[in-house]
Design a protein around this motif. Structure first.
Motif, mmCIF file in Angstrom:
data_model
loop_
_atom_site.group_PDB
_atom_site.id
_atom_site.type_symbol
_atom_site.label_atom_id
_atom_site.label_comp_id
_atom_site.label_asym_id
_atom_site.label_seq_id
_atom_site.Cartn_x
_atom_site.Cartn_y
_atom_site.Cartn_z
ATOM 1 N N VAL A 174 0.795 -1.238 -0.037
ATOM 2 C CA VAL A 174 0.015 0.001 -0.109
ATOM 3 C C VAL A 174 0.904 1.265 -0.201
ATOM 4 N N THR A 175 0.298 2.525 -0.510
ATOM 5 C CA THR A 175 0.863 3.685 -0.240
ATOM 6 C C THR A 175 0.687 4.584 0.865
ATOM 7 N N LEU A 176 1.595 4.892 1.857
ATOM 8 C CA LEU A 176 1.100 5.673 2.801
ATOM 9 C C LEU A 176 1.268 7.024 2.466
ATOM 10 N N PRO A 177 0.290 8.076 2.647
ATOM 11 C CA PRO A 177 0.461 9.410 2.364
ATOM 12 C C PRO A 177 1.574 10.076 3.018
ATOM 13 N N GLU A 178 2.078 11.067 2.567
ATOM 14 C CA GLU A 178 3.176 11.812 3.133
ATOM 15 C C GLU A 178 2.684 12.426 4.574
ATOM 16 N N GLY A 179 3.241 12.379 5.470
ATOM 17 C CA GLY A 179 3.075 12.532 6.940
ATOM 18 C C GLY A 179 2.151 11.801 7.738
ATOM 19 N N SER A 180 2.344 10.226 7.060
ATOM 20 C CA SER A 180 1.837 9.253 7.943
ATOM 21 C C SER A 180 2.529 8.856 9.227
ATOM 22 N N ILE A 181 1.995 8.393 10.126
ATOM 23 C CA ILE A 181 2.796 8.411 11.562
ATOM 24 C C ILE A 181 3.246 6.747 11.531
ATOM 25 N N ALA A 182 4.568 6.590 11.759
ATOM 26 C CA ALA A 182 4.801 5.099 12.230
ATOM 27 C C ALA A 182 5.187 5.406 13.619
ATOM 28 N N ALA A 183 4.660 4.208 14.319
ATOM 29 C CA ALA A 183 5.005 4.236 16.003
ATOM 30 C C ALA A 183 5.606 2.809 16.050
ATOM 31 N N VAL A 184 7.063 3.000 16.506
ATOM 32 C CA VAL A 184 7.747 1.571 16.887
ATOM 33 C C VAL A 184 7.326 1.684 18.482
ATOM 34 N N ILE A 185 6.667 0.622 18.763
ATOM 35 C CA ILE A 185 6.403 0.198 20.227
ATOM 36 C C ILE A 185 7.723 -0.154 21.057
ATOM 37 N N THR A 186 8.186 0.486 21.831
ATOM 38 C CA THR A 186 9.300 -0.272 22.469
ATOM 39 C C THR A 186 9.453 -1.444 23.254
ATOM 40 N N SER A 187 8.288 -1.743 23.939
ATOM 41 C CA SER A 187 8.074 -2.791 24.681
ATOM 42 C C SER A 187 8.161 -4.327 23.538
ATOM 43 N N PHE A 188 7.741 -3.957 22.381
ATOM 44 C CA PHE A 188 7.824 -5.274 21.381
ATOM 45 C C PHE A 188 9.102 -5.187 20.932
ATOM 46 N N THR A 189 10.060 -4.282 21.069
ATOM 47 C CA THR A 189 11.441 -4.094 20.306
ATOM 48 C C THR A 189 12.461 -4.147 21.124
ATOM 49 N N ASP A 190 12.968 -5.047 21.678
ATOM 50 C CA ASP A 190 14.071 -4.794 22.843
ATOM 51 C C ASP A 190 15.222 -4.075 22.286
ATOM 52 N N GLU A 191 15.749 -4.120 21.046
ATOM 53 C CA GLU A 191 16.979 -3.269 20.734
ATOM 54 C C GLU A 191 17.219 -1.881 20.495
ATOM 55 N N VAL A 192 15.948 -1.337 21.064
ATOM 56 C CA VAL A 192 16.105 0.204 20.684
ATOM 57 C C VAL A 192 15.557 1.234 21.915
ATOM 58 N N PRO A 193 16.183 0.700 22.974
ATOM 59 C CA PRO A 193 16.145 1.582 23.929
ATOM 60 C C PRO A 193 16.368 3.089 23.981
ATOM 61 N N PHE A 194 17.614 3.282 23.115
ATOM 62 C CA PHE A 194 18.090 4.616 23.036
ATOM 63 C C PHE A 194 17.533 5.009 21.249
ATOM 64 N N SER A 195 16.434 4.528 20.897
ATOM 65 C CA SER A 195 16.521 4.636 19.567
ATOM 66 C C SER A 195 17.149 4.184 18.500
ATOM 67 N N ASP A 196 17.361 4.548 17.377
ATOM 68 C CA ASP A 196 18.500 3.942 16.411
ATOM 69 C C ASP A 196 18.313 4.813 15.246
ATOM 70 N N GLY A 197 19.292 4.687 14.336
ATOM 71 C CA GLY A 197 19.263 5.306 13.161
ATOM 72 C C GLY A 197 20.029 6.913 13.342
ATOM 73 N N PRO A 198 19.487 7.838 12.540
ATOM 74 C CA PRO A 198 20.191 9.098 12.501
ATOM 75 C C PRO A 198 19.652 9.703 13.851
ATOM 76 N N ALA A 199 18.596 9.381 14.340
ATOM 77 C CA ALA A 199 18.133 9.927 15.495
ATOM 78 C C ALA A 199 18.300 9.294 16.802
ATOM 79 N N ALA A 200 19.315 8.281 16.872
ATOM 80 C CA ALA A 200 19.698 7.643 18.072
ATOM 81 C C ALA A 200 20.055 8.739 19.028
ATOM 82 N N CYS A 201 19.968 8.406 20.305
ATOM 83 C CA CYS A 201 20.457 9.208 21.246
ATOM 84 C C CYS A 201 21.867 9.526 21.469
ATOM 85 N N PRO A 202 22.173 10.664 21.149
ATOM 86 C CA PRO A 202 23.782 10.778 21.209
ATOM 87 C C PRO A 202 24.368 10.872 22.541
#
Length: 309
Positions: free
Chosen positions: A236-264
């Motif tokens: 499907v095509t998500l419109p510009e401005g669509s929200i993606a929510a990573v639920i941290t309790s489902f994903t153990d590997e990202v307590p400090f986020s990840d990618g370009p916005a990982a906690c410095p």
């Protein structure tokens, strides 16, 4: 959209088609930290994060000072009786002001109260106007501390770090004060883990306990991203401005986020939380009194008594 598979989570956190400057975050955080990394878009994001925040927030230059300040503030907590969140939280906030702004800010509770007011309003940004007078008062207090640039503080490191004025270095400070709350909550929750008390109190073991507490009870419940353009996603095509929510309790590997916005400030926060645990346990035996979940950490209490040598 809520990604659940690891590959989907990585795409959201690393993909150029997803921006960390989510609309809701921008609306809330701009009340008190409009220049913060979390709501900065490219190309300013790269400069603010990689060439400034990562440089200033390295733990090595301040490690010795942080250990000294942690030991002093944790020594103000009772060694016998009951240790409550309110006592611990007050000590942690003094510690935060000392690390970020300098020892002269230790008792500047006004700067913390002003930040709390701004944060409370930010939670209702759709309904409340910005309190310009509160923000101005907050900024003036911050600027007064930054001018002192006290030795052993992030304020001193900031003053010594060359950067483009467009980065707005002083504008990063509110987020440092705000984000340090997570280190305190995590250290407090880690005290409920049996492994903390059964195992050795060396830095490696206590750091692992801090990470386990983050895994069990994330301080950020969801990591939000917005699509920057129409984006194909699983047919499907998500419109510009669509929200993606990573639920941290489902994903153990990202307590400090990840990618370009990982906690410095990840290593700085882990160092501080680990040192708080070490300082508390060095002089005390600690037993949890409350059966309440540590996720609701406000009501968690501990019985403490002097540790036998």
């Amino acid at each position: 959209m809520i990604p659940l598979k690891g590959a989907d989570v990585r795409r959201v956190l690393h993909g150029a088609e997803f921006t960390p400057a989510n609309r809701e975050k921008r609306g809330a955080l701009s009340h008190f930290q409009p220049d913060a990394v979390l709501i900065t878009r490219d190309p300013e994001l790269r400069a603010r994060r990689r060439t400034f925040n990562e440089e200033v927030l390295r733990p090595e230059p301040l490690a010795q000072e942080i250990r000294r300040k942690v030991a002093q503030e944790m020594a103000t907590l009772p060694t016998e009786g009951v240790l409550t969140w309110s006592r611990f939280h007050a000590a942690h906030r003094r510690l935060t002001r000392r690390i970020v702004l300098g020892d002269s800010a230790r008792d500047d509770e006004a700067v913390t109260r002003l930040l709390d007011r701004l944060r409370a309003d930010a939670n209702w940004f759709y309904l409340r106007a910005r309190k310009t007078d509160v923000r101005v008062a907050f900024q003036r207090r911050i600027e007064a501390h930054l001018r002192r640039a006290e030795r052993g503080s992030l304020a001193r490191v900031l003053a010594q770090t060359r950067t483009d004025p467009a980065v707005h270095p002083e504008g990063q400070v509110p987020h440092w004060l705000f984000a340090y709350d997570a280190a305190g909550m995590t250290a407090w929750r880690a005290l409920t883990l049996p492994a903390v008390h059964a195992g050795p109190h060396d830095p490696a073991h206590l750091r692992a306990a801090v990470l386990e507490a983050l895994r069990r009870w994330p301080t950020t419940l969801a990591i939000l991203r917005d699509t920057t353009a129409p984006t194909r996603w699983r047919g499907v095509t998500l419109p510009e401005g669509s929200i993606a929510a990573v639920i941290t309790s489902f994903t153990d590997e990202v307590p400090f986020s990840d990618g370009p916005a990982a906690c410095p400030g990840e290593d700085l926060a882990l160092l501080t939380a680990t040192e708080m645990l070490a300082a508390i346990l060095r002089d005390r035996e600690v037993v949890a009194l409350s059966r309440r979940s540590p996720l609701d950490h406000f009501g968690v209490r501990f019985a403490v008594r002097p540790r036998e040598r």
